[in-house]
Design a protein around this motif. Structure first.
Motif, mmCIF file in Angstrom:
data_model
loop_
_atom_site.group_PDB
_atom_site.id
_atom_site.type_symbol
_atom_site.label_atom_id
_atom_site.label_comp_id
_atom_site.label_asym_id
_atom_site.label_seq_id
_atom_site.Cartn_x
_atom_site.Cartn_y
_atom_site.Cartn_z
ATOM 1 N N GLY A 14 67.304 21.276 39.240
ATOM 2 C CA GLY A 14 67.342 20.372 38.091
ATOM 3 C C GLY A 14 66.168 19.402 38.074
ATOM 4 O O GLY A 14 65.636 19.080 37.000
ATOM 5 N N ASP A 15 65.753 18.948 39.254
ATOM 6 C CA ASP A 15 64.583 18.065 39.319
ATOM 7 C C ASP A 15 63.338 18.768 38.789
ATOM 8 O O ASP A 15 62.553 18.193 38.024
ATOM 9 C CB ASP A 15 64.343 17.601 40.759
ATOM 10 N N LEU A 16 63.130 20.034 39.200
ATOM 11 C CA LEU A 16 61.963 20.780 38.718
ATOM 12 C C LEU A 16 62.043 21.004 37.211
ATOM 13 O O LEU A 16 61.027 20.909 36.503
ATOM 14 C CB LEU A 16 61.864 22.129 39.439
ATOM 15 N N LYS A 17 63.228 21.301 36.715
ATOM 16 C CA LYS A 17 63.391 21.547 35.278
ATOM 17 C C LYS A 17 63.025 20.308 34.461
ATOM 18 O O LYS A 17 62.532 20.413 33.331
ATOM 19 C CB LYS A 17 64.839 21.962 34.995
ATOM 20 N N GLN A 18 63.252 19.136 35.047
ATOM 21 C CA GLN A 18 62.912 17.905 34.344
ATOM 22 C C GLN A 18 61.447 17.507 34.508
ATOM 23 O O GLN A 18 60.821 16.996 33.573
ATOM 24 C CB GLN A 18 63.786 16.757 34.852
ATOM 25 N N ILE A 19 60.904 17.714 35.698
ATOM 26 C CA ILE A 19 59.584 17.156 35.975
ATOM 27 C C ILE A 19 58.479 17.905 35.223
ATOM 28 O O ILE A 19 57.470 17.299 34.833
ATOM 29 C CB ILE A 19 59.290 17.137 37.490
ATOM 30 N N ILE A 20 58.639 19.199 34.986
ATOM 31 C CA ILE A 20 57.588 19.951 34.294
ATOM 32 C C ILE A 20 57.361 19.406 32.887
ATOM 33 O O ILE A 20 56.233 19.033 32.537
ATOM 34 C CB ILE A 20 57.905 21.460 34.299
ATOM 35 N N PRO A 21 58.384 19.297 32.031
ATOM 36 C CA PRO A 21 58.139 18.689 30.711
ATOM 37 C C PRO A 21 57.797 17.206 30.791
ATOM 38 O O PRO A 21 57.047 16.691 29.945
ATOM 39 C CB PRO A 21 59.452 18.929 29.962
ATOM 40 N N ALA A 22 58.328 16.499 31.797
ATOM 41 C CA ALA A 22 58.004 15.073 31.930
ATOM 42 C C ALA A 22 56.523 14.864 32.212
ATOM 43 O O ALA A 22 55.958 13.820 31.847
ATOM 44 C CB ALA A 22 58.847 14.451 33.041
ATOM 45 N N LEU A 23 55.881 15.840 32.845
ATOM 46 C CA LEU A 23 54.438 15.761 33.089
ATOM 47 C C LEU A 23 53.630 16.231 31.881
ATOM 48 O O LEU A 23 52.397 16.185 31.898
ATOM 49 C CB LEU A 23 54.076 16.612 34.309
ATOM 50 N N GLY A 24 54.318 16.702 30.843
ATOM 51 C CA GLY A 24 53.639 17.091 29.613
ATOM 52 C C GLY A 24 53.355 18.572 29.488
ATOM 53 O O GLY A 24 52.482 18.976 28.716
ATOM 54 N N TYR A 25 54.109 19.405 30.212
ATOM 55 C CA TYR A 25 53.859 20.846 30.214
ATOM 56 C C TYR A 25 55.126 21.610 29.886
ATOM 57 O O TYR A 25 56.236 21.123 30.097
ATOM 58 C CB TYR A 25 53.336 21.291 31.584
ATOM 59 N N ASP A 26 54.942 22.835 29.373
ATOM 60 C CA ASP A 26 56.095 23.721 29.197
ATOM 61 C C ASP A 26 56.098 24.852 30.213
ATOM 62 O O ASP A 26 57.082 25.580 30.348
ATOM 63 C CB ASP A 26 56.155 24.297 27.778
ATOM 64 N N LYS A 27 54.987 25.006 30.983
ATOM 65 C CA LYS A 27 54.897 26.013 32.040
ATOM 66 C C LYS A 27 53.998 25.499 33.149
ATOM 67 O O LYS A 27 53.209 24.573 32.963
ATOM 68 C CB LYS A 27 54.337 27.334 31.510
ATOM 69 N N CYS A 28 54.110 26.149 34.323
ATOM 70 C CA CYS A 28 53.244 25.772 35.432
ATOM 71 C C CYS A 28 53.060 26.950 36.373
ATOM 72 O O CYS A 28 53.807 27.931 36.323
ATOM 73 C CB CYS A 28 53.827 24.581 36.201
ATOM 74 N N VAL A 29 52.068 26.826 37.232
ATOM 75 C CA VAL A 29 51.989 27.658 38.422
ATOM 76 C C VAL A 29 52.812 26.927 39.469
ATOM 77 O O VAL A 29 52.506 25.796 39.839
ATOM 78 C CB VAL A 29 50.532 27.833 38.901
ATOM 79 N N LEU A 30 53.878 27.559 39.944
ATOM 80 C CA LEU A 30 54.825 26.898 40.843
ATOM 81 C C LEU A 30 54.619 27.418 42.262
ATOM 82 O O LEU A 30 54.671 28.627 42.504
ATOM 83 C CB LEU A 30 56.253 27.170 40.382
ATOM 84 N N VAL A 31 54.388 26.486 43.192
ATOM 85 C CA VAL A 31 54.054 26.842 44.567
ATOM 86 C C VAL A 31 55.031 26.143 45.509
ATOM 87 O O VAL A 31 55.171 24.916 45.456
ATOM 88 C CB VAL A 31 52.614 26.430 44.926
ATOM 89 N N GLY A 32 55.707 26.908 46.375
ATOM 90 C CA GLY A 32 56.679 26.307 47.281
ATOM 91 C C GLY A 32 56.594 26.879 48.676
ATOM 92 O O GLY A 32 56.328 28.076 48.861
ATOM 93 N N HIS A 33 56.846 26.030 49.659
ATOM 94 C CA HIS A 33 56.847 26.436 51.068
ATOM 95 C C HIS A 33 58.184 26.084 51.701
ATOM 96 O O HIS A 33 58.758 25.034 51.422
ATOM 97 C CB HIS A 33 55.719 25.715 51.821
ATOM 98 N N ASP A 34 58.697 26.990 52.562
ATOM 99 C CA ASP A 34 59.915 26.718 53.310
ATOM 100 C C ASP A 34 61.047 26.362 52.332
ATOM 101 O O ASP A 34 61.287 27.094 51.380
ATOM 102 C CB ASP A 34 59.634 25.612 54.337
ATOM 103 N N TRP A 35 61.743 25.236 52.537
ATOM 104 C CA TRP A 35 62.811 24.853 51.617
ATOM 105 C C TRP A 35 62.291 24.732 50.183
ATOM 106 O O TRP A 35 62.995 25.080 49.222
ATOM 107 C CB TRP A 35 63.437 23.522 52.044
ATOM 108 N N GLY A 36 61.069 24.241 50.039
ATOM 109 C CA GLY A 36 60.499 24.165 48.697
ATOM 110 C C GLY A 36 60.371 25.531 48.065
ATOM 111 O O GLY A 36 60.587 25.700 46.854
ATOM 112 N N GLY A 37 60.038 26.545 48.887
ATOM 113 C CA GLY A 37 59.958 27.905 48.369
ATOM 114 C C GLY A 37 61.313 28.456 47.977
ATOM 115 O O GLY A 37 61.443 29.157 46.967
ATOM 116 N N ILE A 38 62.347 28.157 48.765
ATOM 117 C CA ILE A 38 63.706 28.581 48.418
ATOM 118 C C ILE A 38 64.101 28.014 47.059
ATOM 119 O O ILE A 38 64.681 28.704 46.201
ATOM 120 C CB ILE A 38 64.704 28.121 49.495
ATOM 121 N N ILE A 39 63.784 26.738 46.854
ATOM 122 C CA ILE A 39 64.110 26.087 45.581
ATOM 123 C C ILE A 39 63.306 26.716 44.443
ATOM 124 O O ILE A 39 63.824 26.908 43.330
ATOM 125 C CB ILE A 39 63.865 24.573 45.698
ATOM 126 N N CYS A 40 62.050 27.071 44.713
ATOM 127 C CA CYS A 40 61.230 27.716 43.683
ATOM 128 C C CYS A 40 61.774 29.104 43.335
ATOM 129 O O CYS A 40 61.773 29.500 42.162
ATOM 130 C CB CYS A 40 59.779 27.809 44.146
#
Length: 344
Positions: free
Chosen positions: A137-163
């Motif tokens: 849910g945090d990622l779903k909010q932060i992408i449009p909050a930064l002014g984007y509708d898409k991104c290149v999403l990069v995650g490592h370890d737990w961050g990768g699991i969330i991605c």
């Protein structure tokens, strides 16, 4: 009712295994106490922020208020460039992406967040605030909050699991997915349930189900476990990569909130039942970069993810640990850049 009973049985088994590993860790702590006395409880007071955290070459420090939480992040690059969003793992924070922030800010607006409970981001109490759904849910909010509708999403370890989880639920927000030493969730669960090697490597996940002891284990003798994770021959990065100032930056970050919230990621993943996951194919082009000397996760899972991702690229990095983006940054950055160019 059957689902509740099954969850209860799994919970009892998990805690029983956790108690076993807790006894092993407690024995080690007792030995350390005999050797070091009160030094076992020592933790350095850290009032001064390490200078490397404010290196202007890495970007500017900012905060963003989401619906129920405020996150800290570091960003660099021009706002009009495509967004590349970095999501760290455990026990890390935004600084783990320092080599990638320098490399990709020429072509992207690079943003490395501190996940909830880490470093300067808010750290709400309660295991229920650290479910995978909360971070998705945090990622779903932060992408449009930064002014984007898409991104290149990069995650490592737990961050990768969330991605991975985010890609399964909200592929429309992802232009390209890049995971580093982070297994596809379905693959990892199946592998741990059928391979003794992975079960043994995942011992700390069971330890983390216990109260209090994991936090003390992580912070004793001035966070000695961070030295073990990043500097030891078994787990650490290659010799000479992690400087004393780098390690001090990690210890400074964890001096702000401690370890309870990061450990709660593991507690929530075991203790709080989730709706049955829909493991449909990941419908975005995906690159996985994997350090082949990962002491925490079997390399086989990196290959198995191809069954669940039609457009899948795997790059194995030799002589690289779990911390592949720090261990071999030039090679990792080259794999990422080649992948992004190939998908234009």
């Amino acid at each position: 009712m059957a689902g509740f009973v099954a969850h209860l049985v799994r919970r009892v088994i998990t805690l029983s295994i956790g108690l076993y590993y807790g006894s092993v860790v407690s024995g080690g702590l007792l030995i350390d106490f005999v050797r070091n006395g009160r030094g076992l409880f020592y933790i350095k007071k850290r009032d001064k922020r390490p200078e490397c955290l404010d290196d202007p070459a890495l970007g500017k420090h900012k905060f963003i208020q989401l619906e129920n939480i405020k996150l800290h992040y570091v960003e660099a690059g021009q706002p009009g460039k495509p967004l590349m969003l970095f999501v760290h793992g455990f026990p890390e924070f935004w600084f783990s992406w320092r080599y990638q922030l320098r490399e990709f800010q020429k072509d992207y607006r690079v943003v490395a967040i501190d996940q909830r409970g880490y470093n300067e981001s808010d750290a709400p109490s309660g295991i229920e605030n650290y479910t995978i759904d909360k971070m998705v849910g945090d990622l779903k909010q932060i992408i449009p909050a930064l002014g984007y509708d898409k991104c290149v999403l990069v995650g490592h370890d737990w961050g990768g699991i969330i991605c991975w989880a985010f890609a399964l639920q909200f592929p429309q927000y992802i232009e390209r997915l890049i995971t580093l030493n982070a297994p596809h969730p379905k693959v990892f669960l199946e592998h741990m349930n059928t391979h003794w090697s992975q079960f043994r490597k995942s011992w700390y996940m069971f330890l983390f189900q216990l109260p209090y002891l994991p936090e003390f284990w992580m912070r004793n003798m001035d966070m000695k476990q961070l030295d073990e994770f990043f500097l030891s021959e078994q787990y650490g990065v290659r010799s000479g990569i992690m400087t004393k100032e780098d390690l001090e930056a990690y210890k400074y970050a964890f001096s702000l909130h401690g370890f309870t919230c990061p450990i709660n990621y593991y507690r929530a993943s075991f203790a709080i039942p989730r709706a049955r996951a829909d493991f449909k194919p990941v419908q975005v082009p995906t690159l996985t970069v994997w350090g082949n000397k990962d002491a925490a996760i079997d390399t086989e899972v990196a290959y198995s993810a191809a069954k669940h991702v039609p457009d899948y690229t795997l790059k194995i990095v030799d002589d690289a640990s779990h911390w592949v983006q720090m261990d071999q940054p030039a090679i990792v950055n080259d794999h990422i850049r080649t992948f992004l160019k190939s998908k234009l």
